[in-house]
Each structure stands twice: as structure tokens, then as C-alpha cells.
Motif scaffolding. Structure first.
Motif, short mmCIF file in Angstrom:
data_model
loop_
_atom_site.label_atom_id
_atom_site.label_comp_id
_atom_site.label_asym_id
_atom_site.label_seq_id
_atom_site.Cartn_x
_atom_site.Cartn_y
_atom_site.Cartn_z
N ARG A 309 0.86 -1.17 0.00
CA ARG A 309 0.00 0.00 0.00
C ARG A 309 0.91 1.23 0.00
O ARG A 309 1.33 1.72 1.02
N GLY A 311 0.16 4.27 -1.36
CA GLY A 311 -0.54 5.53 -1.17
C GLY A 311 -2.02 5.31 -0.98
O GLY A 311 -2.51 4.17 -0.92
N SER A 312 -2.75 6.42 -0.91
CA SER A 312 -4.21 6.34 -0.75
C SER A 312 -4.86 5.90 -2.05
O SER A 312 -4.21 5.78 -3.09
N GLU A 313 -6.15 5.67 -2.01
CA GLU A 313 -6.86 5.20 -3.20
C GLU A 313 -6.90 6.24 -4.32
O GLU A 313 -7.18 5.91 -5.47
N GLY A 350 -3.41 3.23 -5.12
CA GLY A 350 -2.53 3.15 -3.96
C GLY A 350 -1.67 1.90 -3.85
O GLY A 350 -0.77 1.86 -3.02
N ILE A 458 5.93 6.51 1.96
CA ILE A 458 4.65 5.81 2.14
C ILE A 458 3.67 6.63 2.97
O ILE A 458 2.51 6.83 2.55
N PRO A 459 4.03 7.15 4.14
CA PRO A 459 3.06 7.98 4.87
C PRO A 459 2.62 9.21 4.07
O PRO A 459 1.44 9.60 4.14
N TRP A 461 2.33 9.67 0.74
CA TRP A 461 1.36 9.37 -0.32
C TRP A 461 0.05 8.81 0.25
O TRP A 461 -1.00 8.95 -0.36
N ASN A 462 0.10 8.21 1.42
CA ASN A 462 -1.14 7.77 2.05
C ASN A 462 -1.92 8.93 2.65
O ASN A 462 -3.10 8.78 2.96
N SER A 463 -1.28 10.09 2.80
CA SER A 463 -1.99 11.26 3.31
C SER A 463 -2.70 12.04 2.19
O SER A 463 -3.37 13.04 2.47
N ASP A 465 -5.49 13.13 0.11
CA ASP A 465 -6.94 12.99 0.27
C ASP A 465 -7.73 13.93 -0.64
O ASP A 465 -8.96 14.00 -0.53
#
Length: 513
Positions: A309, A311-313, A350, A458-459, A461-463, A465
Motif C-alpha cells: 500500500r 498511497g491512498s486510493e 494506492g 509511504i506515509p 502518499w497515504n496522506s 486525500d
């Protein structure tokens, strides 16, 4: 509304042959290719390919009211690659004559023999098609046909315009390149390609002598695979006027207070973040540990394919060699693979889905074929895995810049690429920029200065929104992505919409902070 930057216009969908000042003799190139491939076969090579051609480059630079540089360079040559007993051998030379080709065959075969003694695993090639084709980049006006006077006048006008609008100093430059190549392989491939790229640029600088401080604003006009019509249509004088005023305004802008902010990152800045954190980290040679120059290998491992995972969707990263005007756009890569093979998703919603690969790499991760990601920056260079165009896909749902801003209570809007730093695993990073604006209670506010943002890939790209839709998409990139030893320099484009990231660490970069 967002501050505006220079408009982008793609080159017309019209192909023109390249200029003839350095036109190559096609019959000679064909005969030299045949000589090399026949010699390699007689020497026992299971496979061989050769790249012959030339690269023409022009660089002009003006500083304030004078022209400092105007250089034109041309290099010709060939690079022969042979596969012998499971090992690559290579030889390149800046000559195009039969004697040099014969010497090249002997040297390439000798090099393959030498490598075999230390190579732990034999090179395995996938089944390769043998294409016969010619591809000429769509272009309007050949930039090499434009007079040096017209180019010089443009650069001097940019400098004058910036100084008339608040800058104390200005430098402006123009880089142009054209590659002409013949690729031929022992399987029967014969591919001719010509592509041209241009990059107008400038830096406007304002000085506050009382405060002993200066501030600069670099051009936001990206490099493009295009002709002279792109340069004249890019709005350079209008942007130079804005840049002069903005450089002056940066001197008195409010310094940012360090802390965690929501960021809206403009495409003119985000392209570099995409390049460094995603583009380089998903190169298979780095993932396998073969490549460690220019900021190391990668935190990503082969076993992560399909389940990491990243990044985010909202994060879908697309690779391609077909986007009009993009710097990596071409008909075939330097392994002879068609552009269609380099159209794939690196990240989908993601999740890591693909690595970038060149010939002979796919079997190392259990795949059957590479995906068209080879490039040699000169005919005399060994083709290595290089990025195609790598871009963040737009939001499929309607979303404009103001929609992103309205969802931010305390944030910063970042425009333009600036300083950057990233660790040896492509994980921890820090990026600056050109322009920064405060966001308060859903509204874009006053200019800030001394801003840099940092995080981990990773954090970060997961942020993600919030993401603009296709109407907000902008294509940027660079002439000069460095890799390998000896170094090779590749052009590559990265596109994206503006994007919103939550709770990102922001630093004040002032030495007095």
C-alpha cells in the motif's frame, strides 16, 4: 483562485522531417549495422543489437543585458551490444566507419567473455519482436532552423522584462536537443527515430540591500518534446513580468512558522516529488540492488509487488511513452520495444502494481517480458532502465483547485520546484519550492517564504486525500535526470493535477530560524 503560471500548449499533431544540416547517410548506417550484426553472429553471439546516430545540442544563456553563451554541439557514433554465453558485452565509439565497426565487434565480444567469469547468473532474454518502423516526433517549427539572433533577442527580452518588473538581476537560457537514431538487431529489427526537445528557462532575482537578503523566482515553464512553436507560445514574457514582481514580493513575505500543515501541492512542484519518491523507487535495477548511484537503491523489494500500500486510493501512477509533448515520448525504446509496451500502471489506487524494466530484467522477478523502459543517452552508451513518462492520474470525480482549498483550515500552497533531498532508499525526503501561500479557513491567503516540506514516501502518499480532475492536469519534467556510472542523463516528463496532503511537516529554512 490559484496564482497563474505560464500556459502550456502541446505541439501540433504534424510530423516534419528533421533539418538537414547534420543529416545522416541512411545507406551508410544500414551497411554499418549489417556489418556489426554479421560480425557478432560469426563471433558466436546469440543476440546482438546496435544503435547508430547523432545527438545535436544547442545551449544559449543571457544574463541581464548581455549574451553569455551560445554553443552548438554534435556527437555521432555507435554502440554495439552482444549477448554471448549469457553475458552482455558492449563497445561504443564516436566514429561511423567500417574499420571502427569491426573493432567494435571484437571489443564487444571480448568484453562479454570477460564479464562471464564474474557474472553469477546468465542473462535471459524474453521473446522479442522484430519491428521495422520509422517514428518522427510531431513538431511544428524545427528549433535548429531558428536564427541565433531570434533566440538571443528572446532571452534578452525575458531578462529586461523581469528587471522592469521588480527584479534586480535575471538570467535566461534555452536548451535544445535532437536525437536521430537507427536501431538494428540480429532478429531483424530496423527502427529509425527522430525526436526534438526544448527548454526555455529563467531566474529572476530581487535584492534587499538594507536587509542583506535576496530572493529568486525561477521559471515555471516546463521542458517539452516540441518545436519552436512551443517556445514562442509559452508566454515567457508575461511570466517574466510576474516573476520579477513575485521575486520582489518574496523579500517581504511572512516567514513560515514550522509545524504540521495540510499542503496543496501544485503540479509545477509535485512533478519532482513524483520523480524522486515514486519514479526512482520503482526502477527494477534499483530494487534489485544493481543501481546505487544518484541517491541509492530503493526501500521497495520485489516481494512487495501487488501488495504494498504505497498511497491512498486517489494515487494512481501511470507510465507511458505516448503522451503528446512529453519528454520520454517516443515510438520505440532503446531495446526496440514499442511504446505500447511502456503504457502501464505503476501504482493503481494506492497499490504497487509494476516495476519499470529493461531487456533481460523481467525473469528476475518471475515475469516473462520487460515493459519498454530502456534508454541510452548517446549512441555510444549502453542502454539502461530509464523512466518513461510517469504521471499521477487525475481524479475521475469533478474537483477543481478551489475545491481543494475549501477543505483546508490551516495549510500551505506550494508552487514550483526548488531544492530537494532524499535518502539512499528513496524514503526520507525534503522538498522546497518557488512560491508559497498561506491557506486559512478554506481561503488562499498571503505569500510565505522559507518553506520546505519533509516526510517519508509511504506515509506522505497515504496522506493524499484531495486531487484535481483532468481540467487541472499539468505536464512538467526535466531534461537532465542523472543515473548510472558513468553517468547518463535522460529527459522525462511527469504530469499531475494539484493535490492535497494532510498533516505534512513543514520547516522554516531561513538560517535565522
Amino acid at each position: 483562485m490559484a496564482p497563474t503560471y505560464a500556459p502550456v500548449r502541446d505541439a501540433p499533431e504534424r510530423a516534419t522531417a528533421s533539418g538537414d544540416r547534420f543529416a545522416l547517410d541512411r545507406a551508410l548506417l544500414d551497411s554499418l549495422a549489417d556489418l556489426a550484426l554479421d560480425g557478432a553472429k560469426r563471433g558466436g553471439a546469440r543476440y546482438a543489437d546496435i544503435r547508430l546516430g547523432e545527438t545535436l545540442q544547442e545551449y544559449a544563456q543571457a544574463e541581464d543585458n548581455r549574451l553569455e553563451h551560445f554553443d552548438e554541439r554534435m556527437s555521432r557514433g555507435f554502440g554495439l551490444r552482444v549477448l554471448l554465453d549469457g553475458s552482455w558485452g558492449f563497445y561504443g565509439a564516436r566514429r561511423l566507419d567500417p574499420a571502427s565497426i569491426r573493432e567494435g565487434v571484437e571489443r564487444a565480444l571480448d568484453n562479454a567473455h570477460a564479464v562471464r567469469a564474474i557474472q553469477p547468473r546468465a542473462i535471459e532474454l524474453e521473446q522479442l519482436p522484430a519491428h521495422e518502423a520509422e517514428w518522427i516526433m510531431p513538431m511544428g517549427v524545427d528549433p535548429f532552423s531558428v536564427s541565433s539572433r531570434e533566440k538571443s533577442d528572446l532571452l534578452l527580452s525575458i531578462c529586461a522584462t523581469a528587471r522592469d518588473n521588480g527584479a534586480d538581476f535575471c538570467s535566461a537560457s534555452l536548451s535544445i536537443a535532437r536525437e536521430e537514431r537507427l536501431f538494428a538487431s540480429s532478429l531483424g529489427a530496423r527502427i529509425r527515430q527522430t525526436r526534438t526537445r526544448v527548454h526555455p528557462s529563467f531566474t529572476a532575482t530581487a535584492v534587499d540591500r538594507d536587509a542583506d537578503r535576496m530572493a529568486s523566482r525561477e521559471s515555471l515553464v516546463p521542458a517539452r518534446g516540441a518545436g519552436w512553436e512551443y517556445v514562442t507560445g509559452a508566454g515567457l514574457l508575461d511570466e517574466a513580468a510576474r516573476a520579477g514582481r513575485e521575486a520582489r514580493a518574496k523579500l517581504t513575505a511572512k516567514p513560515v512558522a514550522a509545524g504540521d500543515y495540510d499542503l496543496i501541492i501544485d503540479p509545477t512542484n509535485l512533478w519532482l516529488t513524483i520523480h524522486e519518491t515514486v519514479g526512482h523507487s520503482t526502477e527494477l535495477d534499483r530494487v534489485l540492488g544493481w543501481e546505487a548511484n544518484f541517491a541509492g537503491t530503493s526501500f521497495i523489494k520485489p516481494a512487495m509487488l501487488g501488495n504494498l500500500r504505497l498511497g491512498s486510493e486517489l494515487m494512481t501512477i501511470v507510465a507511458d511513452r505516448s503522451q503528446p509533448g512529453a519528454l520520454s515520448t517516443i515510438g520505440y525504446d532503446d531495446d526496440g520495444a514499442p511504446a505500447a509496451s511502456a503504457e502501464f500502471k505503476i501504482v493503481e489506487k494506492g497499490v504497487l502494481k509494476n516495476f519499470q524494466m529493461a531487456l533481460g530484467q523481467a525473469h528476475h522477478i518471475g515475469l516473462s517480458a520487460s515493459n519498454g523502459c530502456a534508454y541510452a543517452d548517446d549512441p555510444t552508451s549502453f542502454p539502461i532502465q530509464r523512466m518513461p513518462n510517469i504521471s499521477l492520474a487525475p481524479n475521475p470525480k469533478k474537483c477543481m483547485f478551489d475545491d481543494l482549498v475549501s477543505g483546508v483550515e490551516n495549510g500551505v500552497y506550494v508552487v514550483g520546484a526548488g531544492s530537494w533531498s532524499i535518502d539512499q532508499q528513496r524514503d526520507n525526503f525534503q522538498f522546497g519550492g518557488q512560491l508559497f501561500y498561506e491557506i486559512k479557513n478554506g481561503r488562499l491567503g498571503e505569500m510565505l517564504r522559507d518553506v520546505a516540506y519533509q516526510g517519508r514516501t509511504i506515509p506522505f502518499w497515504n496522506s493524499l486525500d484531495g486531487l484535481g480532475d483532468a481540467r487541472t492536469y499539468h505536464l512538467d519534467g526535466t531534461f537532465t535526470c542523472g543515473k548510472a556510472e558513468p553517468v547518463q542523463v535522460a529527459p522525462v516528463s511527469h504530469g499531475s493535477p494539484p493535490a492535497r496532503f494532510r498533516n505534512v511537516r513543514v520547516l522554516n529554512t531561513s538560517p535565522d530560524a
